[in-house]
Design a protein around this motif. Structure first.
Motif, PDB file in Angstrom:
ATOM      1  N   TRP A   1      69.322  53.961 -15.676  1.00 51.51           N
ATOM      2  CA  TRP A   1      68.550  53.023 -16.581  1.00 51.51           C
ATOM      3  C   TRP A   1      68.802  53.234 -17.968  1.00 51.51           C
ATOM      4  O   TRP A   1      69.362  54.064 -18.553  1.00 51.51           O
ATOM      5  CB  TRP A   1      67.098  53.674 -16.361  1.00 51.51           C
ATOM      6  N   ILE A   2      69.033  51.797 -18.617  1.00 51.37           N
ATOM      7  CA  ILE A   2      69.489  51.679 -20.118  1.00 51.37           C
ATOM      8  C   ILE A   2      68.363  51.054 -20.868  1.00 51.37           C
ATOM      9  O   ILE A   2      67.849  50.107 -20.407  1.00 51.37           O
ATOM     10  CB  ILE A   2      70.549  50.680 -20.031  1.00 51.37           C
ATOM     11  N   GLY A   3      68.061  51.704 -21.979  1.00 47.53           N
ATOM     12  CA  GLY A   3      66.930  51.394 -22.805  1.00 47.53           C
ATOM     13  C   GLY A   3      67.720  51.042 -24.232  1.00 47.53           C
ATOM     14  O   GLY A   3      68.633  51.690 -24.627  1.00 47.53           O
ATOM     15  N   THR A   4      67.279  50.061 -24.762  1.00 50.78           N
ATOM     16  CA  THR A   4      67.951  49.461 -26.089  1.00 50.78           C
ATOM     17  C   THR A   4      66.998  49.711 -27.293  1.00 50.78           C
ATOM     18  O   THR A   4      65.580  49.778 -27.156  1.00 50.78           O
ATOM     19  CB  THR A   4      68.545  47.987 -26.015  1.00 50.78           C
ATOM     20  N   MET A   5      67.652  49.489 -28.435  1.00 46.07           N
ATOM     21  CA  MET A   5      66.772  49.533 -29.554  1.00 46.07           C
ATOM     22  C   MET A   5      65.673  48.608 -29.897  1.00 46.07           C
ATOM     23  O   MET A   5      64.741  48.632 -30.400  1.00 46.07           O
ATOM     24  CB  MET A   5      67.753  49.540 -30.791  1.00 46.07           C
ATOM     25  N   GLU A   6      65.824  47.203 -29.096  1.00 48.39           N
ATOM     26  CA  GLU A   6      64.925  46.254 -28.944  1.00 48.39           C
ATOM     27  C   GLU A   6      64.021  46.297 -27.910  1.00 48.39           C
ATOM     28  O   GLU A   6      63.293  45.347 -27.300  1.00 48.39           O
ATOM     29  CB  GLU A   6      65.711  44.950 -29.132  1.00 48.39           C
ATOM     30  N   SER A   7      63.759  47.469 -27.353  1.00 45.28           N
ATOM     31  CA  SER A   7      62.863  47.676 -26.270  1.00 45.28           C
ATOM     32  C   SER A   7      63.305  47.044 -24.950  1.00 45.28           C
ATOM     33  O   SER A   7      62.292  46.811 -24.147  1.00 45.28           O
ATOM     34  CB  SER A   7      61.339  47.494 -26.813  1.00 45.28           C
ATOM     35  N   GLU A   8      64.468  46.684 -24.628  1.00 44.00           N
ATOM     36  CA  GLU A   8      64.939  46.149 -23.770  1.00 44.00           C
ATOM     37  C   GLU A   8      65.205  47.187 -22.454  1.00 44.00           C
ATOM     38  O   GLU A   8      65.684  48.399 -22.955  1.00 44.00           O
ATOM     39  CB  GLU A   8      66.123  45.058 -23.641  1.00 44.00           C
ATOM     40  N   ILE A   9      65.178  46.856 -21.203  1.00 43.43           N
ATOM     41  CA  ILE A   9      65.418  47.818 -19.963  1.00 43.43           C
ATOM     42  C   ILE A   9      66.231  47.030 -19.075  1.00 43.43           C
ATOM     43  O   ILE A   9      65.991  45.879 -18.679  1.00 43.43           O
ATOM     44  CB  ILE A   9      64.162  48.394 -19.366  1.00 43.43           C
ATOM     45  N   PHE A  10      67.350  47.636 -18.894  1.00 42.06           N
ATOM     46  CA  PHE A  10      68.292  47.288 -17.850  1.00 42.06           C
ATOM     47  C   PHE A  10      68.617  48.311 -16.829  1.00 42.06           C
ATOM     48  O   PHE A  10      68.454  49.441 -16.992  1.00 42.06           O
ATOM     49  CB  PHE A  10      69.673  46.598 -18.537  1.00 42.06           C
ATOM     50  N   ILE A  11      69.340  47.869 -15.532  1.00 43.34           N
ATOM     51  CA  ILE A  11      69.380  48.759 -14.731  1.00 43.34           C
ATOM     52  C   ILE A  11      71.030  48.529 -14.285  1.00 43.34           C
ATOM     53  O   ILE A  11      71.267  47.310 -14.148  1.00 43.34           O
ATOM     54  CB  ILE A  11      68.585  48.674 -13.336  1.00 43.34           C
TER      55      ILE A  11
ATOM     56  N   ASN B   1      73.893  49.304 -11.542  1.00 39.86           N
ATOM     57  CA  ASN B   1      74.245  50.020 -10.168  1.00 39.86           C
ATOM     58  C   ASN B   1      75.733  50.356 -10.197  1.00 39.86           C
ATOM     59  O   ASN B   1      76.629  49.718 -10.464  1.00 39.86           O
ATOM     60  CB  ASN B   1      74.252  48.665  -9.246  1.00 39.86           C
ATOM     61  N   LYS B   2      75.887  51.786  -9.811  1.00 42.93           N
ATOM     62  CA  LYS B   2      77.176  52.167  -9.866  1.00 42.93           C
ATOM     63  C   LYS B   2      78.106  51.824  -8.958  1.00 42.93           C
ATOM     64  O   LYS B   2      79.228  51.796  -9.011  1.00 42.93           O
ATOM     65  CB  LYS B   2      76.910  53.720  -9.767  1.00 42.93           C
ATOM     66  N   LYS B   3      77.554  51.686  -7.648  1.00 43.29           N
ATOM     67  CA  LYS B   3      78.145  51.015  -6.740  1.00 43.29           C
ATOM     68  C   LYS B   3      78.777  49.662  -6.751  1.00 43.29           C
ATOM     69  O   LYS B   3      80.155  49.138  -6.648  1.00 43.29           O
ATOM     70  CB  LYS B   3      77.519  51.237  -5.049  1.00 43.29           C
ATOM     71  N   THR B   4      77.967  48.736  -7.233  1.00 45.24           N
ATOM     72  CA  THR B   4      78.299  47.332  -7.493  1.00 45.24           C
ATOM     73  C   THR B   4      78.930  47.018  -8.774  1.00 45.24           C
ATOM     74  O   THR B   4      79.446  45.915  -9.095  1.00 45.24           O
ATOM     75  CB  THR B   4      77.294  46.416  -7.153  1.00 45.24           C
ATOM     76  N   GLU B   5      78.588  48.055  -9.581  1.00 45.36           N
ATOM     77  CA  GLU B   5      78.844  47.901 -10.994  1.00 45.36           C
ATOM     78  C   GLU B   5      78.408  46.746 -11.858  1.00 45.36           C
ATOM     79  O   GLU B   5      78.763  45.868 -12.666  1.00 45.36           O
ATOM     80  CB  GLU B   5      80.463  47.897 -11.230  1.00 45.36           C
ATOM     81  N   LYS B   6      77.112  46.268 -11.420  1.00 47.54           N
ATOM     82  CA  LYS B   6      76.604  45.009 -11.938  1.00 47.54           C
ATOM     83  C   LYS B   6      75.369  45.475 -12.605  1.00 47.54           C
ATOM     84  O   LYS B   6      74.528  46.754 -12.344  1.00 47.54           O
ATOM     85  CB  LYS B   6      75.830  44.161 -10.731  1.00 47.54           C
ATOM     86  N   ILE B   7      74.856  44.977 -13.912  1.00 51.45           N
ATOM     87  CA  ILE B   7      73.656  45.032 -14.656  1.00 51.45           C
ATOM     88  C   ILE B   7      72.786  44.080 -14.432  1.00 51.45           C
ATOM     89  O   ILE B   7      73.025  42.872 -14.565  1.00 51.45           O
ATOM     90  CB  ILE B   7      74.102  45.290 -16.203  1.00 51.45           C
ATOM     91  N   SER B   8      71.580  44.611 -14.131  1.00 56.15           N
ATOM     92  CA  SER B   8      70.206  43.765 -14.191  1.00 56.15           C
ATOM     93  C   SER B   8      69.195  43.793 -15.201  1.00 56.15           C
ATOM     94  O   SER B   8      69.154  45.047 -15.689  1.00 56.15           O
ATOM     95  CB  SER B   8      70.019  43.477 -12.897  1.00 56.15           C
ATOM     96  N   SER B   9      68.446  42.910 -15.418  1.00 58.08           N
ATOM     97  CA  SER B   9      67.276  43.126 -16.376  1.00 58.08           C
ATOM     98  C   SER B   9      66.167  43.646 -15.414  1.00 58.08           C
ATOM     99  O   SER B   9      65.990  43.459 -14.475  1.00 58.08           O
ATOM    100  CB  SER B   9      66.947  42.001 -16.959  1.00 58.08           C
ATOM    101  N   TYR B  10      65.179  44.645 -16.209  1.00 54.29           N
ATOM    102  CA  TYR B  10      64.226  45.205 -15.620  1.00 54.29           C
ATOM    103  C   TYR B  10      62.822  44.448 -15.752  1.00 54.29           C
ATOM    104  O   TYR B  10      62.666  44.084 -17.104  1.00 54.29           O
ATOM    105  CB  TYR B  10      64.034  46.729 -15.654  1.00 54.29           C
TER     106      TYR B  10
END
Length: 218
Positions: free
Chosen positions: A197-207, A209-218
């Protein structure tokens, strides 16, 4: 019962002796006893401007508490009398967002230039991985803001997204977040199963996936 005023906390370490070690932005280390419910200042590190941050990192087997300061390097204090028994000073006098690996000897952090550095508490060797990588390496192209240690891998939050770094081989890979707002930074990381789980300075959240190496918005 609070005998320590109202310090701003930076990090909390659960101790082995039923107490909490708490770092404050003022450079103080506080101890909270679960038995007496007493909070007290036991150590303070600061520079000439009285500005510092104390981050309790880990306890060793010999009554030692290791502390990372963002102005004075890394300290070891004796928990019995709270005197400094060891001091490792970095060239940049800065260690932000410090984390500890499984070995209990190597501390990772970023310096004032947001470069990745490590401190070996046994050999007292300080390594700057940006300088070692050279200008053509991925490491020299990003600012390291946050560090997460997970199963012998360092996950680095940067000014552009997420980076995977292998401390043993030096191999690294950057995962850009296309929708990251301009000027935003990755400020927090949390791992759960195959996801980060990724949190940013602008209060964005992303996820991620270690297997697919893809990043998606939450």
């Amino acid at each position: 019962r609070n005998t320590a005023g109202n310090p701003t906390m930076s990090k909390i370490l659960a101790g082995r002796d039923n107490c909490l070690w708490i770092g404050a932005w003022t450079g103080e280390i506080l101890r909270f006893s679960c038995f007496t419910e007493k909070l007290e200042v036991v150590f303070k590190s600061h520079n000439s401007n009285n500005e510092s941050t104390g981050n309790p990192l880990f306890e060793d087997a010999n009554n030692g508490l290791w502390i990372a300061s963002d102005t004075s390097g890394v300290f070891r204090i004796d928990k019995r009398d709270f005197k400094i028994t060891d001091h490792i000073s970095s060239n940049s006098q800065y260690l932000s967002n410090p984390v500890l690996t499984d070995s209990d000897t190597k501390i990772w952090g970023s310096n004032i230039l947001h470069e990745l550095v490590s401190v070996d508490t046994k050999t007292k060797k300080i390594t700057n991985y940006f300088a070692a990588a050279g200008k053509n390496n991925n490491l020299s192209s990003y600012k390291i803001i946050y560090i997460l240690y997970d199963k012998q891998i360092l996950w680095l939050g940067t000014d552009k997204g997420l980076m995977r770094f292998n401390p043993l081989t030096g191999a690294n890979k950057q995962f850009i977040i296309p929708s990251l707002k301009k000027g935003s930074l990755v400020r927090s990381l949390f791992t759960s199963g195959d996801s980060i789980w990724i949190g940013t300075m602008e209060s964005e959240i992303f996820i991620f996936n270690k297997k697919t190496e893809k990043i998606s918005s939450y």
